[in-house]
Design a protein around this motif. Sequence first.
Motif, short mmCIF file in Angstrom:
data_model
loop_
_atom_site.label_atom_id
_atom_site.label_comp_id
_atom_site.label_asym_id
_atom_site.label_seq_id
_atom_site.Cartn_x
_atom_site.Cartn_y
_atom_site.Cartn_z
N ASP A 32 0.78 6.95 8.45
CA ASP A 32 1.56 6.03 7.62
C ASP A 32 1.86 4.71 8.33
OD1 ASP A 32 3.21 7.26 9.44
OD2 ASP A 32 4.79 7.75 8.03
N ALA A 33 1.02 4.33 9.28
CA ALA A 33 1.22 3.10 10.04
C ALA A 33 1.08 1.86 9.16
CB ALA A 33 0.20 3.02 11.18
N ILE A 34 1.70 0.79 9.60
CA ILE A 34 1.63 -0.49 8.89
C ILE A 34 1.11 -1.53 9.87
CG2 ILE A 34 2.93 -2.33 7.77
CD1 ILE A 34 4.98 -0.18 6.97
N THR A 35 0.14 -2.30 9.41
CA THR A 35 -0.39 -3.41 10.19
C THR A 35 -0.20 -4.68 9.37
OG1 THR A 35 -2.04 -2.00 11.19
CG2 THR A 35 -2.46 -4.36 11.28
N GLY A 41 -2.64 -9.87 5.33
CA GLY A 41 -1.44 -9.21 4.83
C GLY A 41 -1.26 -7.82 5.40
N PHE A 42 -0.74 -6.90 4.59
CA PHE A 42 -0.47 -5.53 5.01
C PHE A 42 -1.75 -4.71 4.94
CE2 PHE A 42 3.68 -6.70 2.91
CZ PHE A 42 4.32 -6.99 4.09
N ILE A 43 -2.01 -3.94 5.99
CA ILE A 43 -3.23 -3.14 6.05
C ILE A 43 -2.83 -1.71 6.40
CG2 ILE A 43 -5.48 -2.86 7.18
CD1 ILE A 43 -5.19 -5.87 8.00
N THR A 44 -3.35 -0.75 5.65
CA THR A 44 -3.09 0.67 5.93
C THR A 44 -4.07 1.19 6.97
OG1 THR A 44 -4.61 1.50 4.25
CG2 THR A 44 -2.34 1.01 3.53
N LYS A 45 -3.79 2.37 7.48
CA LYS A 45 -4.69 3.00 8.44
C LYS A 45 -6.07 3.20 7.82
CE LYS A 45 -5.47 7.23 11.07
NZ LYS A 45 -4.91 8.50 11.54
N GLN A 46 -6.11 3.65 6.59
CA GLN A 46 -7.38 3.92 5.93
C GLN A 46 -8.19 2.63 5.76
OE1 GLN A 46 -4.36 5.06 4.86
NE2 GLN A 46 -4.65 7.13 5.62
N ALA A 96 3.00 -7.89 18.26
CA ALA A 96 4.08 -6.93 18.50
C ALA A 96 3.62 -5.59 17.96
CB ALA A 96 5.37 -7.37 17.80
N SER A 97 3.79 -4.54 18.76
CA SER A 97 3.36 -3.20 18.36
C SER A 97 4.45 -2.18 18.68
CB SER A 97 2.08 -2.81 19.10
OG SER A 97 1.01 -3.67 18.76
N VAL A 98 4.51 -1.15 17.86
CA VAL A 98 5.44 -0.05 18.05
C VAL A 98 4.63 1.24 18.17
CG1 VAL A 98 7.35 1.27 17.07
CG2 VAL A 98 7.21 -1.21 16.67
N TYR A 99 4.88 1.98 19.24
CA TYR A 99 4.22 3.26 19.47
C TYR A 99 5.26 4.37 19.40
CZ TYR A 99 -0.05 0.96 20.92
OH TYR A 99 -1.20 0.21 20.94
N ALA A 109 2.36 2.99 15.41
CA ALA A 109 3.08 3.13 14.14
C ALA A 109 3.14 1.82 13.38
CB ALA A 109 4.50 3.64 14.39
N MET A 110 3.14 0.69 14.11
CA MET A 110 3.24 -0.61 13.46
C MET A 110 2.73 -1.67 14.41
SD MET A 110 5.13 -3.54 13.40
CE MET A 110 5.36 -4.84 12.24
N THR A 111 2.02 -2.64 13.88
CA THR A 111 1.61 -3.80 14.67
C THR A 111 1.59 -5.03 13.78
OG1 THR A 111 0.02 -4.64 16.29
CG2 THR A 111 -0.90 -3.49 14.40
#
Length: 120
Positions: A32-35, A41-46, A96-99, A109-111
């Motif tokens: 369920d990560a968000i990029t 814009g917003f990109i899902t893992k898939q 910026a990234s969150v692990y 989890a987010m970048t």
Amino acid sequence: MTHTTDEIVALEKRFWTEADKPETFADLVMDDAITVIEPMGFITKQQWASMPAEQPWTDVQMHDLVVHQLTPDVVILAYHGQGRQGDAEPYHGSIASVYVRHDGKWRLAMTSHQPWKPAD
């Protein structure tokens, strides 16, 4: 740096150097990560895994690196990054990234990536 922060920085660099490998994203990104990468814009893992780069980044550099372990299972990092794909001009971004440690393994989890213009 600590062992944990060294591990996180190494994982972050893998996203650059293995940008052409969908299996890297499948393995290292939470479901369920968000990029956020503008202008896409917003990109899902898939989505991310289905559109790997044509080639990996080379000449990867991370400047002004800040890493904070907020909890035993959450680490954030921010930096100015640059890299090159083939003969193209170098890409420069503020990143910026969150692990999060999930099931004993660190995962992204987010970048967020924004354009950055280094000082000359």
